[in-house]
Scaffold this motif. Structure first.
Motif, PDB file in Angstrom:
ATOM      1  N   ILE A  84       0.857  -1.188   0.000  1.00  0.00           N
ATOM      2  CA  ILE A  84       0.000   0.000   0.000  1.00  0.00           C
ATOM      3  C   ILE A  84       0.893   1.237   0.000  1.00  0.00           C
ATOM      4  O   ILE A  84       1.727   1.404   0.884  1.00  0.00           O
ATOM      5  CB  ILE A  84      -0.907   0.036   1.234  1.00  0.00           C
ATOM      6  CG1 ILE A  84      -1.746  -1.244   1.335  1.00  0.00           C
ATOM      7  CG2 ILE A  84      -1.818   1.261   1.190  1.00  0.00           C
ATOM      8  CD1 ILE A  84      -2.545  -1.336   2.632  1.00  0.00           C
ATOM      9  N   LEU A  85       0.746   2.057  -1.021  1.00  0.00           N
ATOM     10  CA  LEU A  85       1.447   3.328  -1.068  1.00  0.00           C
ATOM     11  C   LEU A  85       0.449   4.418  -0.691  1.00  0.00           C
ATOM     12  O   LEU A  85      -0.527   4.651  -1.412  1.00  0.00           O
ATOM     13  CB  LEU A  85       2.024   3.605  -2.456  1.00  0.00           C
ATOM     14  CG  LEU A  85       3.316   2.865  -2.820  1.00  0.00           C
ATOM     15  CD1 LEU A  85       3.004   1.408  -3.171  1.00  0.00           C
ATOM     16  CD2 LEU A  85       4.024   3.542  -3.987  1.00  0.00           C
ATOM     17  N   ILE A  86       0.663   5.050   0.442  1.00  0.00           N
ATOM     18  CA  ILE A  86      -0.195   6.142   0.889  1.00  0.00           C
ATOM     19  C   ILE A  86       0.526   7.444   0.563  1.00  0.00           C
ATOM     20  O   ILE A  86       1.637   7.690   1.045  1.00  0.00           O
ATOM     21  CB  ILE A  86      -0.492   6.035   2.395  1.00  0.00           C
ATOM     22  CG1 ILE A  86      -1.122   4.668   2.716  1.00  0.00           C
ATOM     23  CG2 ILE A  86      -1.432   7.155   2.831  1.00  0.00           C
ATOM     24  CD1 ILE A  86      -1.416   4.457   4.183  1.00  0.00           C
TER      25      ILE A  86
ATOM     26  N   HIS B  24       4.351   6.976   1.764  1.00  0.00           N
ATOM     27  CA  HIS B  24       4.508   5.995   2.830  1.00  0.00           C
ATOM     28  C   HIS B  24       4.288   4.618   2.210  1.00  0.00           C
ATOM     29  O   HIS B  24       3.241   4.389   1.588  1.00  0.00           O
ATOM     30  CB  HIS B  24       3.493   6.216   3.948  1.00  0.00           C
ATOM     31  CG  HIS B  24       3.487   7.606   4.504  1.00  0.00           C
ATOM     32  ND1 HIS B  24       4.379   8.041   5.460  1.00  0.00           N
ATOM     33  CD2 HIS B  24       2.693   8.676   4.222  1.00  0.00           C
ATOM     34  CE1 HIS B  24       4.124   9.304   5.769  1.00  0.00           C
ATOM     35  NE2 HIS B  24       3.104   9.710   5.025  1.00  0.00           N
ATOM     36  N   LEU B  25       5.238   3.727   2.354  1.00  0.00           N
ATOM     37  CA  LEU B  25       5.123   2.389   1.772  1.00  0.00           C
ATOM     38  C   LEU B  25       4.948   1.355   2.880  1.00  0.00           C
ATOM     39  O   LEU B  25       5.805   1.223   3.762  1.00  0.00           O
ATOM     40  CB  LEU B  25       6.365   2.053   0.942  1.00  0.00           C
ATOM     41  CG  LEU B  25       6.422   0.641   0.349  1.00  0.00           C
ATOM     42  CD1 LEU B  25       5.221   0.368  -0.545  1.00  0.00           C
ATOM     43  CD2 LEU B  25       7.730   0.445  -0.421  1.00  0.00           C
TER      44      LEU B  25
ATOM     45  N   ILE C 291       6.403  -1.771   7.781  1.00  0.00           N
ATOM     46  CA  ILE C 291       6.599  -0.404   7.312  1.00  0.00           C
ATOM     47  C   ILE C 291       7.921  -0.349   6.555  1.00  0.00           C
ATOM     48  O   ILE C 291       8.992  -0.509   7.137  1.00  0.00           O
ATOM     49  CB  ILE C 291       6.615   0.587   8.482  1.00  0.00           C
ATOM     50  CG1 ILE C 291       5.286   0.525   9.236  1.00  0.00           C
ATOM     51  CG2 ILE C 291       6.889   2.006   7.984  1.00  0.00           C
ATOM     52  CD1 ILE C 291       5.307   1.266  10.555  1.00  0.00           C
ATOM     53  N   LYS C 292       7.863  -0.136   5.246  1.00  0.00           N
ATOM     54  CA  LYS C 292       9.071  -0.060   4.427  1.00  0.00           C
ATOM     55  C   LYS C 292       9.732   1.312   4.585  1.00  0.00           C
ATOM     56  O   LYS C 292      10.948   1.411   4.721  1.00  0.00           O
ATOM     57  CB  LYS C 292       8.729  -0.317   2.965  1.00  0.00           C
ATOM     58  CG  LYS C 292       8.178  -1.710   2.684  1.00  0.00           C
ATOM     59  CD  LYS C 292       9.226  -2.760   2.938  1.00  0.00           C
ATOM     60  CE  LYS C 292       8.767  -4.143   2.504  1.00  0.00           C
ATOM     61  NZ  LYS C 292       8.632  -4.303   1.039  1.00  0.00           N
ATOM     62  N   TYR C 293       8.921   2.362   4.530  1.00  0.00           N
ATOM     63  CA  TYR C 293       9.418   3.713   4.804  1.00  0.00           C
ATOM     64  C   TYR C 293       8.247   4.676   4.954  1.00  0.00           C
ATOM     65  O   TYR C 293       7.136   4.412   4.504  1.00  0.00           O
ATOM     66  CB  TYR C 293      10.403   4.213   3.743  1.00  0.00           C
ATOM     67  CG  TYR C 293       9.952   4.112   2.296  1.00  0.00           C
ATOM     68  CD1 TYR C 293       8.963   4.940   1.774  1.00  0.00           C
ATOM     69  CD2 TYR C 293      10.565   3.207   1.427  1.00  0.00           C
ATOM     70  CE1 TYR C 293       8.580   4.862   0.454  1.00  0.00           C
ATOM     71  CE2 TYR C 293      10.191   3.121   0.100  1.00  0.00           C
ATOM     72  CZ  TYR C 293       9.207   3.948  -0.382  1.00  0.00           C
ATOM     73  OH  TYR C 293       8.825   3.866  -1.710  1.00  0.00           O
ATOM     74  N   PHE C 294       8.547   5.797   5.620  1.00  0.00           N
ATOM     75  CA  PHE C 294       7.593   6.884   5.797  1.00  0.00           C
ATOM     76  C   PHE C 294       8.069   8.122   5.033  1.00  0.00           C
ATOM     77  O   PHE C 294       9.266   8.437   5.010  1.00  0.00           O
ATOM     78  CB  PHE C 294       7.463   7.267   7.272  1.00  0.00           C
ATOM     79  CG  PHE C 294       6.535   6.404   8.084  1.00  0.00           C
ATOM     80  CD1 PHE C 294       5.501   5.694   7.494  1.00  0.00           C
ATOM     81  CD2 PHE C 294       6.685   6.322   9.461  1.00  0.00           C
ATOM     82  CE1 PHE C 294       4.639   4.915   8.247  1.00  0.00           C
ATOM     83  CE2 PHE C 294       5.832   5.548  10.233  1.00  0.00           C
ATOM     84  CZ  PHE C 294       4.805   4.834   9.623  1.00  0.00           C
TER      85      PHE C 294
END
Length: 207
Positions: free
Chosen positions: A3-5, A176-177, A187-190
């Motif tokens: 999910i890419l937010i 956010h990935l 959580i891959k990154y914020f």
């Protein structure tokens, strides 16, 4: 599922220095360039996307259209992904007196004609659960929204309490990935903005 937010690009409200929220401002020229840079970044670094969900407010929907065209991906528009309803503050100039209006409210209080923090969180949880249910078999989706809504969506994903003491910042077109499945999340990154690094040295007009 990945999910890419993602937050929308710079909007006219940013240069007018007014409260945004439910005010319906379009992208600036800079915001459009940011969105195009993000679209190229997504093409270069990810595979196919199964869906893009976006807020119906102009700054988000315009960003989504740029991404959708580049990614050849269908877009679903949802009012429930709009920013917090900030009532009479929407579109009003930001002043010292009203700058922290939302922060001074209790979770069950709202600015006149607006939305309480608890109502906002409930709306975020409702739309997120709907999206997750509809894309149970998807590999990768985008949820494109606004800073406040993005924060609430992440709070829900992390199963934080309704009013957590946790602020999650998102820059214009920040990504956010999150890797999600029914049992856990990774959580891959914020707030990744690597796609904007090449624009940093350029003088881009916001008009």
């Amino acid at each position: 599922m990945e999910i890419l937010i993602i937050r929308h690009g710079e909007s006219e409200a940013d240069i007018l220095n007014v409260h945004e929220g439910r005010a319906n401002f379009s992208l600036t020229q800079k915001g459009t360039i940011q969105a195009k840079s993000l679209a190229s970044h997504l093409v270069e670094n990810f595979g196919e996307f199964d869906a893009i969900w976006t807020s119906t407010l102009k700054r988000a929907s315009e960003t989504a259209k740029i991404l959708g065209a580049k990614l050849n991906c269908n877009i679903t528009y949802s009012d429930d992904l709009r920013e917090r309803n900030n009532g009479i503050l929407a579109g009003q100039p930001i002043t010292k007196e009203n700058m922290n209006s939302h922060y001074d409210l209790k979770p069950f209080e709202s600015i006149l004609e607006g939305e309480t923090d608890i109502e906002f969180r409930a709306r975020a949880e409702t739309i997120l659960l709907k999206i997750l249910d509809e894309h149970n078999d998807s590999n990768r989706i985008i949820i494109l929204s606004h800073g406040g809504m993005i924060e609430k969506l992440i709070h829900v994903l992390l199963k934080l309490p309704p009013v957590p003491n946790c602020f999650i910042h998102t820059q214009d077109t920040g990504v956010h990935l999150i890797e999600y499945n029914s049992s856990n999340i990774v959580i891959k990154y914020f707030n990744n903005t690597d796609h904007l690094s090449q624009l940093a040295s350029q003088k881009i007009s916001s008009k």
